[in-house]
Write an enzyme that holds these catalytic residues in place. Structure first.
Site, PDB file in Angstrom:
ATOM      1  NE  ARG A 130      -3.513  -2.249   2.846  1.00  0.00           N
ATOM      2  CZ  ARG A 130      -3.225  -3.373   3.503  1.00  0.00           C
ATOM      3  NH1 ARG A 130      -2.018  -3.523   4.055  1.00  0.00           N
ATOM      4  NH2 ARG A 130      -4.119  -4.335   3.623  1.00  0.00           N
ATOM      5  CE  LYS A 159      -7.092  -0.179   5.905  1.00  0.00           C
ATOM      6  NZ  LYS A 159      -7.947  -0.354   4.701  1.00  0.00           N
ATOM      7  CG  HIS A 207      -4.490   0.350  -4.044  1.00  0.00           C
ATOM      8  ND1 HIS A 207      -3.754   0.432  -2.881  1.00  0.00           N
ATOM      9  CD2 HIS A 207      -5.407  -0.635  -3.825  1.00  0.00           C
ATOM     10  CE1 HIS A 207      -4.209  -0.439  -1.997  1.00  0.00           C
ATOM     11  NE2 HIS A 207      -5.193  -1.114  -2.547  1.00  0.00           N
ATOM     12  NE  ARG A 260      -2.836  -3.813  -1.095  1.00  0.00           N
ATOM     13  CZ  ARG A 260      -2.435  -4.674  -0.164  1.00  0.00           C
ATOM     14  NH1 ARG A 260      -1.158  -4.970  -0.047  1.00  0.00           N
ATOM     15  NH2 ARG A 260      -3.308  -5.245   0.650  1.00  0.00           N
ATOM     16  CG  HIS A 303      -6.252  -8.871   1.512  1.00  0.00           C
ATOM     17  ND1 HIS A 303      -6.391  -9.417   0.253  1.00  0.00           N
ATOM     18  CD2 HIS A 303      -5.997  -7.549   1.317  1.00  0.00           C
ATOM     19  CE1 HIS A 303      -6.228  -8.467  -0.657  1.00  0.00           C
ATOM     20  NE2 HIS A 303      -5.987  -7.339  -0.032  1.00  0.00           N
ATOM     21  CE1 TYR A 335      -6.628  -7.392  -6.591  1.00  0.00           C
ATOM     22  CE2 TYR A 335      -6.469  -8.631  -4.539  1.00  0.00           C
ATOM     23  CZ  TYR A 335      -6.391  -7.430  -5.225  1.00  0.00           C
ATOM     24  OH  TYR A 335      -6.083  -6.277  -4.554  1.00  0.00           O
TER      25      TYR A 335
END
Length: 294
Positions: free
Chosen positions: A148, A172, A237, A240, A263, A272
């Site tokens: 990120r 994150k 992004h 990524r 995640h 994805y």
């Protein structure tokens, strides 16, 4: 003279100046990410500026009206803007000790079903070939590690173990993860460090001792996209997203991709699967696979 959204909110509601300072300090004490603090304070200030009253003075009808204004605005703000408005108001009520209006819940946000935009492997190659040393190191690292923007800003040399080929990512929500780094990327970073020596943060603004910020990455990315003749409307992004899709296309398991992306939920990674291009290997014949002919 400054005329920020906070200034306009305070002009309309002077009492909001103290509330805004208290709200920001509460978020800092709760260890919210700097980006979240900025977004939440901005969205609450926009709310106050538009309605001309403090959030605790509003009733449910006020909130419904304001959210309706956002949804009907043209051009319509992204789902992220709407989401941060909702979460910002929730945080304001919670941390400043006010009940949500009438005890009612702020409407839930419906997530859009848009698929992520990705670059092909050939486009990534073209992007990096057309980048200077700084951009090649920055954008190559973001792609190679699936970072990120904020994670790239926080990356330090001490996080990179070049001997083991592993990088510690401070993710994150304060969730760390280890991600493998390519040997070719290590070579690029070693050369980059000679050109841009540093002992703390890997990436700093040109001529500065401070780490880079998200908008600096966007500027570098747009410049490199233009040099490579690629779509300059892409966001950082996209690198990524491309990382995740390319891993899957090369045979990486989706659970491993989830871990490498950092995640929390597998459902986030599963999006994805709607983007990747994986050639079918033909019909699977289970009994033949279990009992191959001699």
């Amino acid at each position: 003279m400054k005329n920020t959204i906070l200034d306009r909110a305070v002009q309309k509601v002077p009492a909001f100046a103290e509330r805004a300072r208290l709200f920001e300090s509460k978020l800092q004490l709760e260890q919210y990410a700097a980006g979240s603090i900025k977004d939440y304070c901005h969205k609450v200030a926009a709310f106050v500026s538009y309605l001309g009253k403090l959030p605790e003075e509003c009733v449910q009808a006020d909130i419904d009206y304001y959210l309706g204004v956002l949804l009907n605005r043209r051009p319509q703000p992204g789902i992220s803007y709407f989401k941060h408005t909702v979460f910002g108001l929730k945080a304001y009520y919670r941390f400043l000790g006010h009940p949500e209006p009438g005890g009612l819940v702020i409407p839930k946000v419906r997530k859009s079903k848009k698929l992520p935009r990705v670059l092909s492997e050939e486009s990534v190659k073209q992007l990096l070939r057309c980048s200077d040393v700084y951009a090649k190191a920055l954008l190559g690292t973001i792609y190679d590690l699936g970072l990120r923007a904020g994670e790239a800003c926080d990356l330090k040399w001490t996080d990179i173990d070049m001997n083991r080929g592993m990088v510690l990512i401070h993710g994150k929500g304060r969730k760390d993860r280890y991600v493998p780094i390519s040997k070719q990327m290590i070579k690029v970073l070693r050369y980059y460090r000679k050109r841009y020596p540093s002992h703390d943060y890997v990436f700093k603004s040109y001529g500065s001792c401070n780490k880079i910020k998200d908008d600096y990455i966007r500027k570098v990315f747009r410049t490199s996209l233009a040099a490579a003749g690629l779509d300059t409307s892409l966001t950082t992004h996209a690198l990524r997203h491309s990382y995740a899709c390319h891993l899957l296309e090369h045979g990486e398991s989706i659970m491993r991709v989830k871990e490498r992306m950092g995640h929390k939920h597998l459902s986030t990674t599963e999006i994805y699967l709607h983007v990747v291009k994986i050639e079918p290997k033909g019909s699977v014949l289970l009994v033949d696979d279990m009992f191959p002919p001699k």
